[in-house]
Design a protein around this motif. Sequence first.
Motif, PDB file in Angstrom:
ATOM      1  N   ILE A  94       0.838  -1.188   0.000  1.00 55.99           N
ATOM      2  CA  ILE A  94       0.000   0.000   0.000  1.00 55.99           C
ATOM      3  C   ILE A  94       0.877   1.244   0.000  1.00 55.99           C
ATOM      4  CG2 ILE A  94      -1.962  -1.114   1.114  1.00 55.99           C
ATOM      5  CD1 ILE A  94      -1.107   0.127   3.737  1.00 55.99           C
ATOM      6  N   ASN A  95       0.290   2.342  -0.428  1.00 56.85           N
ATOM      7  CA  ASN A  95       1.023   3.606  -0.448  1.00 56.85           C
ATOM      8  C   ASN A  95       1.372   4.017   0.977  1.00 56.85           C
ATOM      9  OD1 ASN A  95       0.752   3.888  -3.247  1.00 56.85           O
ATOM     10  ND2 ASN A  95      -1.290   4.752  -3.009  1.00 56.85           N
ATOM     11  N   ARG A  96       2.564   4.540   1.144  1.00 54.89           N
ATOM     12  CA  ARG A  96       2.961   5.012   2.471  1.00 54.89           C
ATOM     13  C   ARG A  96       3.948   6.157   2.331  1.00 54.89           C
ATOM     14  NH1 ARG A  96       5.637  -0.692   3.632  1.00 54.89           N
ATOM     15  NH2 ARG A  96       7.149  -0.618   1.971  1.00 54.89           N
ATOM     16  N   GLU A  97       4.010   6.935   3.374  1.00 55.16           N
ATOM     17  CA  GLU A  97       4.960   8.040   3.419  1.00 55.16           C
ATOM     18  C   GLU A  97       5.481   8.171   4.836  1.00 55.16           C
ATOM     19  OE1 GLU A  97       2.655  12.095   3.638  1.00 55.16           O
ATOM     20  OE2 GLU A  97       1.609  10.784   2.228  1.00 55.16           O
ATOM     21  N   LEU A  98       6.569   8.873   4.964  1.00 55.80           N
ATOM     22  CA  LEU A  98       7.182   9.088   6.266  1.00 55.80           C
ATOM     23  C   LEU A  98       7.119  10.570   6.586  1.00 55.80           C
ATOM     24  CD1 LEU A  98       8.836   7.761   8.593  1.00 55.80           C
ATOM     25  CD2 LEU A  98      10.878   8.431   7.339  1.00 55.80           C
ATOM     26  N   LEU A  99       6.568  10.889   7.748  1.00 54.53           N
ATOM     27  CA  LEU A  99       6.484  12.270   8.207  1.00 54.53           C
ATOM     28  C   LEU A  99       7.317  12.438   9.462  1.00 54.53           C
ATOM     29  CD1 LEU A  99       2.654  13.051   8.022  1.00 54.53           C
ATOM     30  CD2 LEU A  99       4.399  13.680   6.384  1.00 54.53           C
ATOM     31  N   MET A 100       7.791  13.644   9.667  1.00 55.35           N
ATOM     32  CA  MET A 100       8.450  14.010  10.915  1.00 55.35           C
ATOM     33  C   MET A 100       7.440  14.848  11.693  1.00 55.35           C
ATOM     34  SD  MET A 100      11.289  12.539  10.412  1.00 55.35           S
ATOM     35  CE  MET A 100      12.551  13.128  11.500  1.00 55.35           C
ATOM     36  N   VAL A 101       7.072  14.375  12.882  1.00 54.22           N
ATOM     37  CA  VAL A 101       6.062  15.050  13.685  1.00 54.22           C
ATOM     38  C   VAL A 101       6.711  15.559  14.961  1.00 54.22           C
ATOM     39  CG1 VAL A 101       3.883  14.738  14.918  1.00 54.22           C
ATOM     40  CG2 VAL A 101       4.233  13.602  12.723  1.00 54.22           C
ATOM     41  N   ASP A 102       6.498  16.835  15.260  1.00 53.07           N
ATOM     42  CA  ASP A 102       7.039  17.435  16.473  1.00 53.07           C
ATOM     43  C   ASP A 102       6.043  17.300  17.611  1.00 53.07           C
ATOM     44  OD1 ASP A 102       9.445  18.267  15.306  1.00 53.07           O
ATOM     45  OD2 ASP A 102       8.525  20.106  14.550  1.00 53.07           O
ATOM     46  N   LEU A 103       6.525  16.828  18.744  1.00 52.77           N
ATOM     47  CA  LEU A 103       5.710  16.688  19.944  1.00 52.77           C
ATOM     48  C   LEU A 103       6.269  17.586  21.030  1.00 52.77           C
ATOM     49  CD1 LEU A 103       5.468  12.783  20.223  1.00 52.77           C
ATOM     50  CD2 LEU A 103       3.940  14.329  18.995  1.00 52.77           C
ATOM     51  N   SER A 104       5.386  18.080  21.871  1.00 50.06           N
ATOM     52  CA  SER A 104       5.808  18.817  23.053  1.00 50.06           C
ATOM     53  C   SER A 104       5.586  17.897  24.247  1.00 50.06           C
ATOM     54  CB  SER A 104       4.982  20.096  23.197  1.00 50.06           C
ATOM     55  OG  SER A 104       5.385  20.780  24.363  1.00 50.06           O
ATOM     56  N   VAL A 105       6.689  17.485  24.863  1.00 49.09           N
ATOM     57  CA  VAL A 105       6.625  16.544  25.983  1.00 49.09           C
ATOM     58  C   VAL A 105       7.343  17.165  27.169  1.00 49.09           C
ATOM     59  CG1 VAL A 105       7.142  14.207  26.770  1.00 49.09           C
ATOM     60  CG2 VAL A 105       6.639  14.609  24.357  1.00 49.09           C
ATOM     61  N   MET A 106       6.585  17.469  28.193  1.00 45.48           N
ATOM     62  CA  MET A 106       7.143  18.072  29.410  1.00 45.48           C
ATOM     63  C   MET A 106       7.976  19.315  29.099  1.00 45.48           C
ATOM     64  SD  MET A 106       8.075  14.588  31.531  1.00 45.48           S
ATOM     65  CE  MET A 106       8.580  15.491  32.988  1.00 45.48           C
ATOM     66  N   GLY A 107       7.448  20.140  28.186  1.00 44.39           N
ATOM     67  CA  GLY A 107       8.126  21.385  27.841  1.00 44.39           C
ATOM     68  C   GLY A 107       9.277  21.235  26.866  1.00 44.39           C
ATOM     69  N   SER A 108       9.527  20.020  26.434  1.00 41.55           N
ATOM     70  CA  SER A 108      10.627  19.763  25.503  1.00 41.55           C
ATOM     71  C   SER A 108      10.065  19.411  24.127  1.00 41.55           C
ATOM     72  CB  SER A 108      11.463  18.599  26.039  1.00 41.55           C
ATOM     73  OG  SER A 108      12.480  18.260  25.127  1.00 41.55           O
ATOM     74  N   LYS A 109      10.665  19.963  23.083  1.00 40.07           N
ATOM     75  CA  LYS A 109      10.252  19.648  21.715  1.00 40.07           C
ATOM     76  C   LYS A 109      10.970  18.389  21.254  1.00 40.07           C
ATOM     77  CE  LYS A 109      10.395  21.381  17.011  1.00 40.07           C
ATOM     78  NZ  LYS A 109      10.906  22.433  16.136  1.00 40.07           N
ATOM     79  N   GLU A 110      10.206  17.377  20.881  1.00 41.15           N
ATOM     80  CA  GLU A 110      10.755  16.101  20.434  1.00 41.15           C
ATOM     81  C   GLU A 110      10.198  15.771  19.054  1.00 41.15           C
ATOM     82  OE1 GLU A 110      13.029  14.595  22.150  1.00 41.15           O
ATOM     83  OE2 GLU A 110      12.827  15.680  24.030  1.00 41.15           O
TER      84      GLU A 110
END
Length: 100
Positions: free
Chosen positions: A34-50
């Motif tokens: 199946i079609n797929r892609e890879l994304l980079m997603v930014d999360l905010s975890v305990m005040g830190s950007k991950e």
Amino acid sequence: MIADQKDVSHLSDLLIAETGTLGVRVYYCERHIINRELLMVDLSVMGSKETVRVKISKNAQGKVIRIKPEFDDLKRIAEKTGKPLRELLDLAVSKTQELF
């Protein structure tokens, strides 16, 4: 063993040489991907950007079928923050869904 057709001869010879077997059976099959892609997603975890890598699977019509964050990224963030993996997984999926 699953292998590309171009490697059959080499891998058969290797199996025969290394195991002493007298033969190797080879079956050909098709794989539908199946079609797929890879994304980079930014999360905010305990005040830190991950950042988490997220695989998105889509059907032929472009509808999202599955959102799958990379385990290694979630594990790294869990070890750094002490947050449970499941909580981070849910957060990553939720953030990704916002993009669609």
